[in-house]
Design an enzyme around this catalytic site. Sequence first.
Site, PDB file in Angstrom:
ATOM      1  N   ARG A 246       0.856  -1.195   0.000  1.00  0.00           N
ATOM      2  CA  ARG A 246       0.000   0.000   0.000  1.00  0.00           C
ATOM      3  C   ARG A 246       0.883   1.234   0.000  1.00  0.00           C
ATOM      4  NH1 ARG A 246      -3.444  -2.946  -1.401  1.00  0.00           N
ATOM      5  NH2 ARG A 246      -5.482  -3.323  -0.458  1.00  0.00           N
ATOM      6  N   GLU A 275      -3.763   7.069  -4.471  1.00  0.00           N
ATOM      7  CA  GLU A 275      -4.293   6.302  -5.581  1.00  0.00           C
ATOM      8  C   GLU A 275      -5.763   6.619  -5.858  1.00  0.00           C
ATOM      9  OE1 GLU A 275      -2.452   2.342  -5.016  1.00  0.00           O
ATOM     10  OE2 GLU A 275      -4.219   1.659  -6.114  1.00  0.00           O
ATOM     11  N   HIS A 296      -1.236  -0.461  -9.923  1.00  0.00           N
ATOM     12  CA  HIS A 296      -1.802  -1.441  -8.969  1.00  0.00           C
ATOM     13  C   HIS A 296      -2.185  -2.749  -9.688  1.00  0.00           C
ATOM     14  CE1 HIS A 296      -3.934  -1.652  -4.811  1.00  0.00           C
ATOM     15  NE2 HIS A 296      -3.569  -2.855  -5.202  1.00  0.00           N
TER      16      HIS A 296
END
Length: 333
Positions: A246, A275, A296
């Site tokens: 993350r 994000e 991602h």
Amino acid sequence: MTAKKKPKVYLTRKLPDAVETRMRELFDADLNVDDVPRSREELLAAVQSADVLVPTVTDRIDEGLIEAAGPGLKLIACFSNGTDHIDVEAAARKGITVTNTPNVLTEDTADMTIAMILALQRRLVEGARVLTDRPGEWAGWSPTWMLGRRIWGKRIGIIGMGRIGTAVARRAKAFGISIHYHNRKRVSPATEDELEATYWDSLDQMLARVDIVSVNCPSTPATFHLLSARRLALMQPTSVIINTARGDVIDEAALIKCLREGKIAGAALDVFENEPAVNPKLVRLANENKVVLLPHMGSATIEGRIDMGDKVIINIRTFFDGHRPPNRVLPGR
Ligand code: DGY
């Protein structure tokens, strides 16, 4: 005898066809065929009318949303391994069960971590761009051109030795990389032996001694900016960071500064602090071939996404059969 009413299941994003077909058979499924991320208003309406919400990492299911849920909402069956986008405590207070999809994206994410190490250290993106973006420029092989860094013999420092961290370690070992790790607790002696892994109680000390740092821990209040400006400064100038976990585990602004000042050699990032927004300074560094950026994609395989969908279905079915779902997420974990 009346047929049992199917639970009303609200999907926030489009899922693989096979998963949606099964969902339609089993549940009263409200699909998102266009895959346009749902707005806050749409989510508010959904939690008021659905029995089950199936969110993904792109949805923020916060306390406000959970508080607004109608009496029917009993389960948040996440189509994700991570649950940092869900207020699990608020759900527990409201009597809503939360589940996730662990295990099935471990190998894919570990593969991607290794791919990113190779991409960065062997300049894969940069090399490919020479042929596609500047055709005709390549004058042929040269002994001193496009030299990267050898992988074999290097030391990796894995932050978070859970399922994914361990899978990264297995692969890294096969590449001749020696394994170092920092974790809340030490893994079993058998796993340490298998991986010939060195445990570092002190993250600071490990950071100063490894060539590749791989972030594989979840995002929690305790890991927020774990790689702070102070810790990044401990790394060697030849070392690199890979993040497939993350974005907010790394202080992105501090990372950019370190990269600019040459305090670390590079980074490969699949996840970002804000994000889907990506800091333009990172994009600039990518264009200068100092970092590798991916959108991602760590778990993005068709097999993985179908397995995740199957887990969501099993969690929902088990719950509505009156049992404890296999992948329940408890507050504070
Ligand atoms: C997850 O499920 O938590 C992953 O980040 C998706 O790739």
